[in-house]
Design an enzyme around this catalytic site. Structure first.
Site, PDB file in Angstrom:
ATOM      1  CE1 TYR A 199      -3.715  -2.750   0.037  1.00 35.62           C
ATOM      2  CE2 TYR A 199      -3.897  -2.286   1.924  1.00 35.62           C
ATOM      3  CZ  TYR A 199      -4.531  -2.511   1.251  1.00 35.62           C
ATOM      4  OH  TYR A 199      -5.464  -4.017   0.732  1.00 35.62           O
TER       5      TYR A 199
ATOM      6  CB  SER B 227     -14.003  -1.724  -2.540  1.00 40.42           C
ATOM      7  OG  SER B 227     -12.243  -0.801  -3.509  1.00 40.42           O
TER       8      SER B 227
ATOM      9  N   GLY C 119     -15.690   1.412  -4.493  1.00 37.35           N
ATOM     10  CA  GLY C 119     -14.519   3.466  -4.575  1.00 37.35           C
ATOM     11  C   GLY C 119     -14.310   4.425  -4.654  1.00 37.35           C
TER      12      GLY C 119
ATOM     13  CG  PHE D 240     -19.582   9.174  -2.787  1.00 37.83           C
ATOM     14  CD1 PHE D 240     -20.500   9.184  -1.781  1.00 37.83           C
ATOM     15  CD2 PHE D 240     -18.726   7.853  -2.010  1.00 37.83           C
ATOM     16  CE1 PHE D 240     -20.687   8.520  -0.959  1.00 37.83           C
ATOM     17  CE2 PHE D 240     -19.274   6.995  -1.102  1.00 37.83           C
ATOM     18  CZ  PHE D 240     -20.245   7.857  -0.147  1.00 37.83           C
TER      19      PHE D 240
END
Lengths: 307, 307, 307
Positions: B59, B216, B220, B224
């Site tokens: 990450y 998720s 993701g 939105f």
């Protein structure tokens, strides 16, 4: 000179060579004109450490087994040096099979027993090392196949049993009726056919410690075609780079080495009819394929990076 | 004030909070400028009853673990109040990894052991609560992964093991070589990604009484987005209606509550980097999601009524 | 005159007739105008050796069970000559179900128990031979369904249990919580819907020695439609040829006989509301369907030869 081709333990008491040779093109090849050509090919295989010979009753329109058996009859001392695989259950329309009105499958006990009798006679041998059900038959009665297998084993005509082109659930169904483990599932796989790597087929093989056999390990002729094919166009340059890096004879050997790297430890079946290609192919077994190089080929084959 | 966030028993002797917090955006967020911001976020989580922190070596381009660990090093008393999950096996091209020539996976024993050493050092901890294999690796030798797991467990470096993004057959393969149950399968799921609900992944989890983790859980940013997206356009109005009905802070909390209603009792991983959103998110755990409301969202997500 | 319709052993102590009759069109048929018509149909079934009657709470907008039960109440002596299957878990929007706001599924214990009470009352019987979960419910808690089944069995209200439209993994999940084997999986299959033959559904049934039931064995009305449909256009001429060859009343009987040939030994559910069609249908059971004829229909249905 010792061969780079190692052995795969298929069952408790049977091993195959890491590469097998397949007869399916034996009657369609300009390289094979007579029995002597077949024997030369067999010797090339044995010399290279390839002792496993893959047949099916239907190859060459029901003709390859007998063609091969004709050669074997002239050199019967070779039989004990080889493992012979053959298959049954596909039934093709053919003038020698006047009762066949449509290409179909047949996994009845009667058909399996009859097919093996034909294969034994055609191959000029009194036993088959491994018999495969060639295609999953929607009408397969697993208990009946088990009965046929038991009878063939009891009579000493077939020593081990496996399947071909089976899904995991078809494999589990038949296995559920057998006392001994199915010894292989022969499926198509290559840089141009990735399905069994991801659909559970090879997971099942590794879980069971069963070695799959692989047909069309070069994707048929497609890998060598000159006409435009986006997948081939992506994969070939990478294979060529790897050929040079690993000092292999050709991209065919890279494609085979790529399969041999799989953790299910498969046995690819070679389709070549050229004796000089056999030793080349054996070179596939001699290399340590680097993990990142393996993924480079996978990515080219998939057309996208790993997620 | 007691938290609505309950606990999930992941193994005989490890429980997670019902929601986890995930670090994957930690280095890409304008909300996180320094170690103090991270600690504020961690405290917000712990205050809300969220004690499970989800990481992966890769990450933030191999950077999030160390960023988080730098904060943890300043407040080491927090370690015993949290469960740390991290992952290994993805290998990315990165200047800090000069030997990586291509993004790939690596499930060799050597790589797993090395990756855990890095994670322990980066996270400023001497044990990991749960280590996941990040992606299914077509070259995975299950026996070798099992060896790595056993050694890490024996050394006390990793307490429990799981996987991520595995199909049921990949899960079964690895499980077949382990003495203890895999503790989770962390997969993508949301109102915009329904696959594991129907493809057997969650059936397997419920059958084994294993809680999947979910990445998720909001699809993701897609949920939105303002640009046209037919699925989002169908789902969002329903989520808004449910937000009002259940008196939830936003549609994100509805989408999380929708996942929490699944009978496999998953642990969604929250991606927010805003401390004030954490308490909001916890509200997802406090509601009794009505069955028909759940189906209303499913139908909007699928774009058709149930058959 | 003895019937060609044989029996299928569904559990240790329950057998079905090889063909079942299904009530799903009972309220939408101009052939059924009153209770006497229903009784005539039931007698036609029993006379033909068809003793298994398939219902669902929701058939005919929650109306078919009571319609049928009204007839049965006038001839209660028939009850012991039949096996009654019914289903629960689908919840439809209907004025008689004012609490239903959306079509959904419900596998809670409370719903299953209530649904069975309704079915018993509607069917004018005090026991159901086999209860099926009608559709896989993504919210199914397998333990809760098991509890409901156990309670219904203990009370003598339901004797055997099964499912409908379940994937193999959904089937395995529920089975894992039950002490006795699920007695069937009722799925759609026909010459126009081949999926369960190839996707593992029927492999699982044969492996478990469980007989699936089959709904829409004629593909709905599609097989008889006059409008252009490439699959039907390929299949119908072959069915007509087989009708003549096997001297069957119509292509419907060929399509049923084709299903009966499957090695999972299914129980097709007939949808006809015409008493005179029942005896016709029974003729499907009387023939020995030749393997090659079977493949001829498969090839027409698939639109390609077997590989």
């Amino acid at each position: 000179m010792s061969s780079p081709v190692s052995r795969r333990r298929m069952t408790k008491d049977l091993s195959f060579s890491q590469l097998a040779w397949g007869a399916w093109r034996l009657r369609n090849s300009s390289d094979i004109k007579n029995t002597a050509d077949i024997l030369a090919l067999v010797h090339a295989c044995l010399d290279a450490g390839i002792s496993t010979f893959d047949h099916a009753d239907v190859y060459g329109g029901y003709g390859c087994e007998a063609y091969f058996g004709g050669a074997l009859a002239k050199a019967p001392e070779l039989r004990s040096k080889m493992e012979i695989v053959t298959k049954c259950s596909v039934a093709l329309v053919k003038d020698t099979r006047p009762d066949h009105r449509i290409n179909h499958y047949n996994t009845t006990k009667a058909h399996i027993l009859l097919s093996v009798e034909n294969s034994l006679r055609n191959l000029a041998t009194d036993y088959i090392d491994m018999l495969l059900i060639h295609r999953p038959d929607p009408l397969m009665i697993a208990d009946e196949v088990a009965e046929a297998f038991n009878e063939l084993h009891r009579m000493g005509k077939v020593r081990h049993f496996g399947v071909s082109n089976f899904t995991p659930s078809q494999f589990n169904l038949l296995q559920s009726r057998l006392d001994t483990p199915l010894a292989t599932n022969q499926v198509e796989c290559s840089v141009l056919e990735l399905a069994p790597i991801f659909d559970g087929t090879f997971d099942q093989m590794q879980q069971r410690q069963t070695h799959p056999m692989i047909w069309s390990p070069l994707g048929g002729a497609r890998l060598f075609n000159t006409k435009a094919d986006p997948t081939v166009d992506r994969v070939r340059p990478v294979l060529e780079r790897m050929r040079d890096k690993y000092n292999l004879p050709g991209i065919a050997e890279v494609a085979i080495a790529w399969l041999l790297r799989l953790p299910c430890q498969p046995v690819p079946v070679l389709g070549t009819m050229k004796a000089h290609r056999i030793a080349d192919a054996a070179a596939s077994c001699g290399i340590q394929f680097d993990r990142q190089d393996w993924f480079e080929i996978l990515v080219a084959a998939q057309g996208h990076s790993v997620p």
